[in-house]
Design an enzyme around this catalytic site. Structure first.
Site, PDB file in Angstrom:
ATOM      1  N   GLN A 100     -10.706   4.453   3.781  1.00  0.00           N
ATOM      2  CA  GLN A 100      -9.897   3.979   4.903  1.00  0.00           C
ATOM      3  C   GLN A 100      -9.190   5.121   5.630  1.00  0.00           C
ATOM      4  O   GLN A 100      -8.424   4.888   6.559  1.00  0.00           O
ATOM      5  CB  GLN A 100      -8.868   2.966   4.391  1.00  0.00           C
ATOM      6  N   HIS A 162      -5.376   2.325   1.754  1.00  0.00           N
ATOM      7  CA  HIS A 162      -3.990   1.941   2.038  1.00  0.00           C
ATOM      8  C   HIS A 162      -3.145   3.103   2.562  1.00  0.00           C
ATOM      9  O   HIS A 162      -2.071   3.393   2.054  1.00  0.00           O
ATOM     10  CB  HIS A 162      -3.332   1.326   0.796  1.00  0.00           C
ATOM     11  N   GLU A 255       1.646 -10.422   5.836  1.00  0.00           N
ATOM     12  CA  GLU A 255       3.036 -10.669   6.217  1.00  0.00           C
ATOM     13  C   GLU A 255       3.375 -10.097   7.590  1.00  0.00           C
ATOM     14  O   GLU A 255       2.820  -9.088   8.010  1.00  0.00           O
ATOM     15  CB  GLU A 255       3.995 -10.014   5.213  1.00  0.00           C
ATOM     16  N   TYR A 276      -7.513 -10.427  -6.500  1.00  0.00           N
ATOM     17  CA  TYR A 276      -8.798 -10.823  -5.935  1.00  0.00           C
ATOM     18  C   TYR A 276      -9.591 -11.736  -6.862  1.00  0.00           C
ATOM     19  O   TYR A 276     -10.516 -12.415  -6.410  1.00  0.00           O
ATOM     20  CB  TYR A 276      -9.602  -9.577  -5.554  1.00  0.00           C
TER      21      TYR A 276
END
Length: 384
Positions: A100, A162, A255, A276
């Site tokens: 990522q 992340h 959120e 998960y």
């Protein structure tokens, strides 16, 4: 979608959602008697502006009419006079690309017209250790100069996920930086670790003396809030001046948060999501930890990018919050009243686009970039 041709897309229904505040899953309901007026939506026409982008991640409008778009593989692209310039912007530092990570957000300084400064976030390091870094540079005529690294998350760690990595300025020109917890859940609660937090610094990298942990011996002085999982949306509410963020939950539990100084937003101690494999992680509420203003459960939309709308091109949407949805493959509109989310609309679902960023342009239209290879920069206009 054929490049260069406007496409009319009808907006989907507008509904109130049960997951407001501490509610349940994302099921369409009409709770506590509130109604959604029929004229709250608009029909949209999509006009592709730039095609052939490789996993674009963010866009920024400059005061001279130019648009900058980051490509995650490590290129900064320029859109000038409505056309993608073939040569990428020169002068970028070395970017670590993997998982990522890569070149992520870009933001122009609020006084860009006078100082020509831009800020960009990216992953840096080696194949064994990486971090999130923010660099300031002067931009002129397709080139960067006078580069200065103003923030680097510590410690480095071996994880390609992340990074978080959105940037936003407030009305006093403080710079906020969102940092994911790099897949290390417990560290989001560790105030001696930068990860899993929102950072607040001056525009030159200095730490404000009124930061909540500025003098704390057991905390990093740059921390503004902690307990975040992977916040990929960050913006200033132009009506209140507050900083808002959104973040990815695990399985469910995405959120939207109102960011306040010194607060703990709970990850991984509280969450509306699950592992998960479906096993629980923790409760959804706990004393001393801030619940989200809004959440999605049990299904994640994977939010990315966010912007409040202030223009007059879509008059029914003034004051609403827009965010991209990667897994949800939609543009999500949240109706906002003060600090409360009162409704949700899913737009562009039929287009099946992974929307990575959304912004309001100086022309009053909404603009999005799609996380594909090739990806697109698209202008959204009312069809009426």
């Amino acid at each position: 979608m054929e490049f260069g041709r406007p496409v009319l897309v009808m907006a989907c229904f507008f509904s109130l959602i049960a997951c407001v505040g501490g509610g349940g899953g994302a099921t369409a309901v009409d709770d506590d008697g509130k109604t959604s007026p029929d004229d709250a939506t608009h029909s949209i026409m999509m006009t592709p502006v730039a095609d052939g982008l490789e996993n674009p991640w963010a866009l920024a409008f400059l005061t001279d009419g130019d648009i900058l778009v980051t490509e995650r593989p490590g290129r900064l692209r320029l859109i000038q006079d409505g056309n993608l310039v073939e040569q990428p912007v020169t002068g970028l530092p070395e970017v670590w690309v993997g998982g990522q990570g890569g070149l992520l957000d870009v933001e122009a300084h609020p006084d860009f017209a006078n100082n020509r400064l831009i800020y960009f976030s990216y992953s840096a390091g080696t194949d064994s250790e990486q971090t999130t870094r923010v660099t300031r540079a002067r931009y002129e005529n397709g080139a960067l100069s006078e580069l200065l690294t103003i923030f680097e998350a510590e410690p480095y760690r071996d994880s390609s996920k992340h990074f978080g990595s959105r940037l936003a300025f407030d009305s006093q020109n403080f710079l906020y930086i969102s940092l994911g917890e790099r897949g290390d859940r417990a560290q989001a609660q560790d105030r001696l670790d930068h990860v899993g937090s929102i950072i607040r610094i001056h525009d030159d990298g200095r730490v404000p003396a009124d930061n909540p942990f500025f003098s704390a011996p057991d905390a990093r002085s740059e921390l503004f809030s902690i307990g975040h999982r992977n916040p990929q949306g960050l913006t200033r509410n132009p009506f209140s001046g507050d900083i808002w963020s959104h973040e990815h939950g695990p399985q469910g539990g995405d959120e939207v948060n109102l960011i306040r100084a010194g607060l703990n937003y709970g990850w991984p101690e509280i969450t509306h999501g699950t592992n998960y494999d479906g096993t629980p992680i923790g409760p959804s509420q706990q004393e001393g930890m801030e619940p989200p203003l809004y959440h999605w459960a049990p299904t994640s939309i994977a939010p990315s990018g966010m912007a409040f709308y202030t223009g007059d091109r879509f008059p029914n949407w003034e004051g609403d919050l827009f965010l991209g949805a990667l897994a949800g493959r939609a543009l999500v509109r949240l109706q906002v009243a003060g600090n409360e989310v009162t409704g949700e609309e899913r737009l562009l679902e039929s287009e099946e686009m992974r929307i990575r960023d959304v912004a309001e342009g100086p022309d009053g239209y909404l603009w999005i970039v799609t996380d594909h290879n090739p990806g697109q920069l698209i202008r959204l206009e009312p069809a009426e």
